[in-house]
Design a protein around this motif. Structure first.
Motif, PDB file in Angstrom:
ATOM      1  N   ILE A 151       0.840  -1.232  -0.105  1.00 39.20           N
ATOM      2  CA  ILE A 151       0.094  -0.096  -0.057  1.00 39.20           C
ATOM      3  C   ILE A 151       0.799   1.164   0.140  1.00 39.20           C
ATOM      4  O   ILE A 151       2.160   1.352   0.238  1.00 39.20           O
ATOM      5  N   ASP A 152       0.317   2.170  -0.352  1.00 37.57           N
ATOM      6  CA  ASP A 152       1.038   3.576  -0.452  1.00 37.57           C
ATOM      7  C   ASP A 152       0.620   4.489   0.720  1.00 37.57           C
ATOM      8  O   ASP A 152      -0.608   4.723   0.823  1.00 37.57           O
ATOM      9  N   VAL A 153       1.501   4.945   1.612  1.00 32.94           N
ATOM     10  CA  VAL A 153       1.423   5.999   2.694  1.00 32.94           C
ATOM     11  C   VAL A 153       2.050   7.196   2.368  1.00 32.94           C
ATOM     12  O   VAL A 153       3.297   6.975   1.753  1.00 32.94           O
ATOM     13  N   ASP A 154       1.728   8.254   2.815  1.00 33.41           N
ATOM     14  CA  ASP A 154       2.590   9.347   3.009  1.00 33.41           C
ATOM     15  C   ASP A 154       3.769   9.280   4.146  1.00 33.41           C
ATOM     16  O   ASP A 154       3.618   8.409   4.825  1.00 33.41           O
ATOM     17  N   THR A 155       4.626  10.151   4.118  1.00 35.17           N
ATOM     18  CA  THR A 155       5.515  10.187   5.168  1.00 35.17           C
ATOM     19  C   THR A 155       5.687  11.607   5.958  1.00 35.17           C
ATOM     20  O   THR A 155       4.721  12.690   5.381  1.00 35.17           O
ATOM     21  N   VAL A 156       6.322  11.929   6.783  1.00 34.34           N
ATOM     22  CA  VAL A 156       6.634  13.007   7.409  1.00 34.34           C
ATOM     23  C   VAL A 156       7.506  14.093   6.484  1.00 34.34           C
ATOM     24  O   VAL A 156       7.494  15.233   6.846  1.00 34.34           O
ATOM     25  N   VAL A 157       7.909  13.614   5.379  1.00 38.61           N
ATOM     26  CA  VAL A 157       8.780  14.285   4.637  1.00 38.61           C
ATOM     27  C   VAL A 157       7.846  14.569   3.325  1.00 38.61           C
ATOM     28  O   VAL A 157       7.569  13.803   2.762  1.00 38.61           O
ATOM     29  N   ASP A 158       7.558  15.868   3.160  1.00 39.86           N
ATOM     30  CA  ASP A 158       6.884  16.436   2.082  1.00 39.86           C
ATOM     31  C   ASP A 158       7.085  15.710   0.691  1.00 39.86           C
ATOM     32  O   ASP A 158       8.392  15.928   0.413  1.00 39.86           O
TER      33      ASP A 158
END
Length: 263
Positions: A151-158
């Protein structure tokens, strides 16, 4: 306090002490002092010896024998290449007593500097946590998917993504409300529940917290002890690249259990 509550508290205290010992490790998360994203040009970074550059998904390090840079125990004298794996712990390069972790995140390569004399580690006095309460120990039900899914998730790095493996869902009741979270695979048959709740960004880290459970029983039941909910590394340091929870992984009641925001 009942005997069951006393046992739960004692077991948690031992677990929590071990958790803090891991955080105190000389080259653990609290030792981070820098994060440098590489490009294709050989450059010097901060006070690191030699030059470092990204090259075809890996990194090339150029140093002289006197620079005290070692890879796999061998002193670098010239140029060497290291090949980190996307989303995995990086390749550790020794620079004196420091360790430079070369990481890959998608197509990007970076250096994460781990210094046992770093200020965050030196100032560490422990991780604050909510009081242990047996009410936060519930039984859940794991429903595996036919096949694990990337799956794809965002991270704390834009702009930087992360791609964990999800293996199914876990359902449980908390505060009288039904909850359902996507479960990520962990070590062995353990499950990882990465979620936000109403405490996120208030008394707990805004990027969410993670709970590791033992593997499900044969009937799919899972013991969920929210007293053992953990902070992610990014709650302690600005030099980590933590993922955010999967979309929809929100517990609908405040989880006033487990670790609080570090101070």
């Amino acid at each position: 306090m009942t005997a069951v509550e006393e046992d739960l508290t004692a077991e948690w205290a031992a677990w929590h002490a071990e958790r803090e010992d891991v955080l105190r490790a000389p080259h653990g998360w609290l030792s981070l002092t820098g994060l440098h994203w590489l490009d294709g040009e050989a450059r010097a970074y901060a006070d690191l010896p030699g030059t470092w550059r990204a090259a075809d998904g890996g990194a090339e390090i150029t140093a002289a024998a006197g620079d005290d840079v070692s890879v796999d125990g061998e002193r670098v004298d010239g140029t060497v290449r290291v090949e980190p794996v996307d989303g995995k712990p990086g390749v550790l390069v020794a620079v004196g007593e420091r360790r430079v972790e070369v990481i890959r995140r998608e197509e990007h390569v970076a250096l994460r500097v781990r210094d046992p004399q770093g200020p965050t580690l030196a100032a560490f006095t422990g991780v604050p946590a909510f009081p242990v309460d047996a009410a936060w120990v519930v039984s859940g039900r794991f429903s595996p998917w036919d096949e694990p899914r990337r799956i794809d998730v965002d991270t704390v790095v834009d702009g930087l993504g992360f791609h964990p493996t999800a293996v199914g869902t876990v359902r449980f009741t908390l505060g009288g409300e039904e909850q359902e979270l996507i479960a990520l695979g962990g070590d062995g048959d353990e499950l990882r529940l990465h979620f936000r709740d109403a405490t996120s960004g208030d008394t707990t880290y805004g990027g969410g917290r993670v709970l590791r459970t033992d593997g499900p029983a044969e009937d799919g039941s899972v013991r969920i002890d929210l007293n053992r909910t953990l902070n992610l590394p990014c709650s302690f340091t600005a030099f980590a690249t933590c993922p955010l929870p999967p979309a929809g992984n929100v517990v609908t009641v405040p989880v006033e259990a487990g670790e609080k925001t570090p101070v």
